[in-house]
Scaffold this motif. Sequence first.
Motif, short mmCIF file in Angstrom:
data_model
loop_
_atom_site.label_atom_id
_atom_site.label_comp_id
_atom_site.label_asym_id
_atom_site.label_seq_id
_atom_site.Cartn_x
_atom_site.Cartn_y
_atom_site.Cartn_z
N LYS A 67 -5.36 -67.86 34.85
CA LYS A 67 -5.34 -68.63 36.10
C LYS A 67 -5.58 -67.74 37.31
CE LYS A 67 -2.28 -71.38 39.01
NZ LYS A 67 -0.91 -71.95 39.16
N ASP A 68 -4.81 -66.67 37.45
CA ASP A 68 -4.93 -65.80 38.63
C ASP A 68 -6.33 -65.21 38.73
OD1 ASP A 68 -2.33 -66.34 39.27
OD2 ASP A 68 -1.53 -64.49 38.43
N GLU A 69 -6.87 -64.79 37.60
CA GLU A 69 -8.22 -64.21 37.56
C GLU A 69 -9.26 -65.20 38.07
OE1 GLU A 69 -11.50 -63.21 34.08
OE2 GLU A 69 -9.36 -63.28 33.58
N MET A 70 -9.19 -66.45 37.61
CA MET A 70 -10.17 -67.45 37.99
C MET A 70 -10.04 -67.85 39.46
SD MET A 70 -11.93 -67.71 35.36
CE MET A 70 -11.82 -67.39 33.60
N ILE A 71 -8.81 -67.95 39.94
CA ILE A 71 -8.60 -68.33 41.33
C ILE A 71 -9.14 -67.26 42.28
CG2 ILE A 71 -6.81 -68.69 43.09
CD1 ILE A 71 -5.21 -70.21 40.98
N LYS A 72 -9.09 -65.99 41.83
CA LYS A 72 -9.60 -64.90 42.67
C LYS A 72 -11.12 -64.99 42.84
CE LYS A 72 -6.10 -61.32 41.86
NZ LYS A 72 -5.83 -60.01 41.24
N ILE A 73 -11.82 -65.41 41.79
CA ILE A 73 -13.28 -65.37 41.85
C ILE A 73 -13.90 -66.69 42.27
CG2 ILE A 73 -13.43 -63.53 40.14
CD1 ILE A 73 -14.18 -65.59 38.06
N ASN A 74 -13.11 -67.76 42.34
CA ASN A 74 -13.63 -69.06 42.76
C ASN A 74 -12.79 -69.58 43.90
OD1 ASN A 74 -15.72 -69.47 40.73
ND2 ASN A 74 -14.02 -69.54 39.27
N LYS A 75 -13.41 -69.78 45.06
CA LYS A 75 -12.64 -70.16 46.25
C LYS A 75 -13.05 -71.51 46.83
CE LYS A 75 -10.46 -66.18 46.43
NZ LYS A 75 -9.03 -66.09 46.17
#
Length: 479
Positions: A67-75
Amino acid sequence: MATVHLRIGDLVWGKLGRYPPWPGKVVSPPKDLKKPRGKKCHFVKFFGTEDHAWIKVEQLKPYHPHKDEMIKINKGKRFQQAVDAVEDFLKKAKGKDQNSDSKGESKGKKTPNKPLKILEEEDEDLSALKDPSEKPVKDDPHFHHFLLSQSEKPASSMEPISKRLKIIEEDTGSTSIQAADSTAINGSITPTDKRIGFLGLGLMGSGIVSNLLKMGHVVTVWNRTAEKCDLFIQEGARLGRTPAEVVSMCDITFSCVSDPKAARDLVMGPSGVLQGIRPGKCYIEMSTVDPETITELSQVITSRGGRFLEAPVAGSQQLSNDGMLVILAAGDRTVYEDCSSCFQAMGKTSFFLGEAGNAARMMLILNMVQGSFMATIAEGLTLAQATGQSQQTFLDILCQGQMASTFVDQKCQNILQGNFKPDYYLKHIQKDLRLAISMGDMANHPTPMAAAANEVYKRAKALDQSDNDISAVYRAYIH
């Protein structure tokens, strides 16, 4: 993505085609829907949309660990709405029996029989995630949109992930043109009716042209090595014999070449752009060059009645192929707006930064930071080895901290595997560092970190690493 073992009801990140992962849930497919042959996959419902798709197991990741990884790269806004939908789902499910949901569906109030939207991908190339109220794109062999039920019209609240470009004014005075969601699901683009030319089919240019063609633009190509044009001719592009001919045939011509000299030669050399420029013709310089070169090119183009825009891109070969570049534009604002469908096809977002030269300055600063960072990572890896520490453990720790990113993970893994296939040429990042240092000198601003990194890249070039990836700077520390 690594293969994972999943069950019905599991929350996942699903990657469809060439676009970024989206949150979803593994669900049971309709009884009359056959599973694709020869593929190990799960049927996934995407949050925030009414879309369903068969997703290969290697394109799925468990939701919570990533989750954290994906939220970082998609805004993007729609991406955040999808994540919020997942969180709402989890809150409602909390404290309930695992089977209560299915019981509620079977015994509770009946829900309307809405059409089930199913998306298919072919050859990892999905053209769109669209609303069922929209017609499929004609003549697009990659877009297959099936409604299993036609008993009720789709709800008006359903919206496609991909929208037309929107313009966002910022307090800084810059402007951003981007898709309604920064994951850039580009399938609903309406391509401009203007004729597009493209000069330079290198690592970045090739991916850009491919995406322009996929999204329906009429493109004429030219490359110094003519053989590179063949693949794009097969994909539907037209061939220009010289830069001058391309410009004369097209309304908007893009250029993406290696350095300031190549950019100048393309415009002012024999059979160059300048010979084809006529009043109203648009020329867009996408090469990463210095502001002085941009000023010179702008002046000569506009002196012939042409319209000029600079639009260097932040990204890599992979991001170019994926249509996920970030475009930095400056110059003629009307040209920027005329290029909106092109920019949406090739990138996830673009910024208008004002007068010509500003984009070159910003691009050099970004690449200065990236080049310096890559050199520091290489230095850390080699220092770990020199002091008896595990390089893999160093990477594992790094990727669990605040500096975790796809860039760090990919580059370090490539280094440890000895894979230096170019995604961005080492010689080009060294050129960008050199130009950034020069820009700092002209502004009387110190750039000691960039200067130190530049020396490491120069050493790597001396070790014949010029045509390898920027991560090959690692070899400057071990020789």
